[in-house]
Design an enzyme around this catalytic site. Structure first.
Site, short mmCIF file in Angstrom:
data_model
loop_
_atom_site.label_atom_id
_atom_site.label_comp_id
_atom_site.label_asym_id
_atom_site.label_seq_id
_atom_site.Cartn_x
_atom_site.Cartn_y
_atom_site.Cartn_z
N HIS A 114 -36.75 -27.71 157.56
CA HIS A 114 -36.57 -29.22 157.45
C HIS A 114 -37.92 -29.59 157.20
CE1 HIS A 114 -32.49 -29.03 159.17
NE2 HIS A 114 -33.07 -28.21 159.87
N LYS A 165 -44.71 -14.65 160.34
CA LYS A 165 -45.70 -14.27 159.18
C LYS A 165 -45.12 -12.97 158.57
CE LYS A 165 -49.80 -16.88 159.81
NZ LYS A 165 -50.39 -17.71 160.76
#
Length: 188
Positions: A114, A165
């Site tokens: 979002h 990551k």
């Protein structure tokens, strides 16, 4: 002008309440309900449901219900992939899973995200980033893989990790946030 589905698949902001996307998710939810309610001895029925639910899965998929996803058609699954109990894949963007990858119970893959700006977020739009998992990867139980992450071939992600990551090939990584613990040797 792009449809909301085209925007979604392109990683652009889109309206998830678009009629076509709502219909797609409803169809998926009904298939998931059918899969999750099936019995262990209904092998042929489960196979039929999985072909419908995950049309881009290769041979040898072993999926232990319950299982949950948003669309199913955004998952590209290699051969002999295993999902243990209670996995969740928010496949708003493409999720690519290499052959012989193993998922422990309660693993969650999130492509959906979002806007960080509260006003934009309040408008109801969202977007997604693809997830790519290589071949021969082992994802431990209760791992969360965040949007846009790639995990290299043959790597192992320790249970309970939150992968924010990219993780390269041939490493053991764990933690929150997930980080490389050590390289994996060819003999392990």
């Amino acid at each position: 002008m792009k449809t909301e589905k085209e925007k979604m698949l392109a990683g652009e902001l889109y309206n998830p309440l678009d009629e076509q996307l709502v219909e797609d998710r409803l169809r998926t939810r009904l298939s998931i309900k059918e899969l999750n309610d099936s019995r262990e001895d209904q092998v042929e029925e489960r196979h039929r449901i999985l072909k419908e639910l995950l049309p881009n899965a290769s041979d040898g998929l072993w999926l232990q219900p319950p299982f949950y996803c948003d669309y199913g058609y955004n998952m590209l699954i290699g051969e002999k992939v295993f999902f243990n109990f209670n996995c969740v894949v928010l496949d708003v963007a493409q999720v690519t899973i290499g052959s012989r990858t193993l998922f422990g119970p309660n693993v969650q893959l999130y492509t959906a995200t979002h806007p960080m700006d509260h006003k934009e977020r309040a408008s109801g739009v969202e977007y997604a980033k693809p997830i790519t998992i290589g071949e021969d990867v082992w994802i431990g139980g209760s791992v969360v893989i965040c949007p846009g992450v790639s995990i290299g071939n043959r790597s192992v992600i320790g249970a309970g990790s939150v992968v924010t990551k990219d993780i390269p090939a041939d490493v053991f990584a764990a933690g929150n946030p997930c980080k490389i613990i050590r390289a994996l040797g060819q003999q392990e």
